[in-house]
Design an enzyme around this catalytic site. Sequence first.
Site, mmCIF file in Angstrom:
data_model
loop_
_atom_site.group_PDB
_atom_site.id
_atom_site.type_symbol
_atom_site.label_atom_id
_atom_site.label_comp_id
_atom_site.label_asym_id
_atom_site.label_seq_id
_atom_site.Cartn_x
_atom_site.Cartn_y
_atom_site.Cartn_z
ATOM 1 N N CYS A 127 -4.727 2.326 -3.819
ATOM 2 C CA CYS A 127 -3.534 2.909 -3.168
ATOM 3 C C CYS A 127 -2.349 1.953 -3.281
ATOM 4 O O CYS A 127 -1.558 1.819 -2.328
ATOM 5 C CB CYS A 127 -3.793 3.253 -1.706
ATOM 6 S SG CYS A 127 -5.138 4.393 -1.477
ATOM 7 N N HIS A 177 0.872 -1.183 0.000
ATOM 8 C CA HIS A 177 0.000 0.000 0.000
ATOM 9 C C HIS A 177 0.912 1.236 0.000
ATOM 10 O O HIS A 177 2.016 1.191 0.546
ATOM 11 C CB HIS A 177 -0.839 -0.055 1.276
ATOM 12 C CG HIS A 177 -1.892 0.988 1.372
ATOM 13 N ND1 HIS A 177 -1.629 2.276 1.777
ATOM 14 C CD2 HIS A 177 -3.219 0.941 1.135
ATOM 15 C CE1 HIS A 177 -2.755 2.970 1.787
ATOM 16 N NE2 HIS A 177 -3.742 2.186 1.401
ATOM 17 N N ASP A 218 3.088 -4.445 8.054
ATOM 18 C CA ASP A 218 1.854 -3.686 7.848
ATOM 19 C C ASP A 218 0.702 -4.678 8.008
ATOM 20 O O ASP A 218 0.427 -5.472 7.100
ATOM 21 C CB ASP A 218 1.882 -3.056 6.451
ATOM 22 C CG ASP A 218 0.546 -2.410 6.094
ATOM 23 O OD1 ASP A 218 -0.410 -2.546 6.872
ATOM 24 O OD2 ASP A 218 0.474 -1.785 5.009
ATOM 25 N N LYS A 245 -10.621 -0.548 10.473
ATOM 26 C CA LYS A 245 -10.839 -1.730 9.612
ATOM 27 C C LYS A 245 -11.256 -2.941 10.436
ATOM 28 O O LYS A 245 -11.504 -4.009 9.896
ATOM 29 C CB LYS A 245 -9.559 -2.051 8.833
ATOM 30 C CG LYS A 245 -9.182 -0.985 7.796
ATOM 31 C CD LYS A 245 -8.030 -1.468 6.970
ATOM 32 C CE LYS A 245 -7.320 -0.360 6.229
ATOM 33 N NZ LYS A 245 -8.101 0.230 5.145
ATOM 34 N N GLN A 264 -4.495 -5.197 7.023
ATOM 35 C CA GLN A 264 -5.517 -6.120 6.514
ATOM 36 C C GLN A 264 -5.519 -7.456 7.248
ATOM 37 O O GLN A 264 -6.356 -8.309 6.949
ATOM 38 C CB GLN A 264 -5.317 -6.356 4.998
ATOM 39 C CG GLN A 264 -5.481 -5.113 4.142
ATOM 40 C CD GLN A 264 -6.916 -4.564 4.128
ATOM 41 O OE1 GLN A 264 -7.859 -5.215 4.566
ATOM 42 N NE2 GLN A 264 -7.075 -3.345 3.636
#
Length: 412
Positions: free
Chosen positions: A366, A123, A200, A226, A203
């Site tokens: 993104c 991302h 990261d 999220k 997600q």
Amino acid sequence: MKDPIHNYKADFPILNKDFQGEPRIYLDSAATSQKPQMVIDAISDFYCTNNANVHRGVGRMSQVATEKYEAARQTVADFINAPSSRNVVFTRSTTESLNWIATGYAAQVLKPDDEIIISVAEHHSNVIPWQQVAKQTGAKLVFVNLDTNGQIDLADFQKKLSAKTKIVSLNHISNVLGSINPIAKIAQLTHQFGAKLVVDAAQSAPHLKLDVQKLDADFLAFSGHKMLGPTGIGVLYGKMDVLEAMQPVQFGGEMIDEVSQQTATWQPVPIKFEAGTPNIVGAIGLAAAIDYLNQIGMDNIEKIEHKLVKQCLAELKQIDGITIYGPQNADQHTGVISFNLMGLHPHDVSTGLDLEGIEVRAGHHCAQPLMQYLGVESTVRASFYFYNTPADVQKLIEAIKTVKEFFEDGFA
Ligand code: C6P
């Protein structure tokens, strides 16, 4: 613990209502999730019964607010199995966490010709901070490729790792491909070269059981919004040695120990990073979201999503002219599915789906370097969460067929 066949949509006010007078199916949870009543109530209760600033007053309201804020930090620490709540820094978002790691840690340790490895599937929030730090320090940004499943190509990664590598920063799950990276293995390889691993987890935190100690990540970042929490609250996890070495990026109230006219000293980790009034209610809302997720159980969430993905992939594969990006097998996939239909622009497809009452995302998500790597400008992306149902998947498939027929007949 919730019953496994619980009607989860019933817990989410927005999922029980029409939108602008029409029914709607929300398949854009990778962008942001919906919020259960329990989270909305936690936010509202705090403002109605206990609103006060934290870490400041000796008044009882302020003390209870501080207790709730620090209890939220402990809830996050337990959720990711951090050794202590001190390993958890509250930020605004994944984006802010990654920026702070790049500026507060990497920029302090990198020297010219050192290398930072990221992947082609990151991302922009895990690309641009590294580009900036590379420019600032003279370090080089190196990109690792993907294998045919859309995961990090471990052979390519091992080829690129060297004594020059100081930072490796990779997503746990791609927001475009839904592919899951083998983070524990990547950590082991990274640490063999003495480099630090940044994960990261934007997600993955909402969808998988995270155990930062098993993953052995040095830093890990995710966003509350999220995973059923409010916007404006994020998490930066770090091992204690790197958090101690990391410099604060923002300065002001609360993060200081002593201030004189020309100098200042900082509070210990994590408070030294949290300058000014923090997002108190954001942290409390995130803790309520985690309590709700724990009531379902992350294992159950994985199982529910796996069924939806399996059904969706099988049905999508029957559609003529479809290209599905990323893993083709549900076992390697989380609830993010990107696809294109031959001859149709993704924006037209998503506008068509919108008219059919289905909310998806189309665009570069993104992740422009990934689009360049895949040789496309954009994709359509459907993203599921445990509150979606097999009926939602079926409606998506029917709507895709309707949109396809409409455009094909239109151009016949
Ligand atoms: N992806 C998506 O629709 P923020 O915006 O800071 O909460 O999260 C940034 C971010 C970082 N990494 C990954 C893997 C992400 O998916 C995201 C957010 C959303 O895919 C919005 S662009």
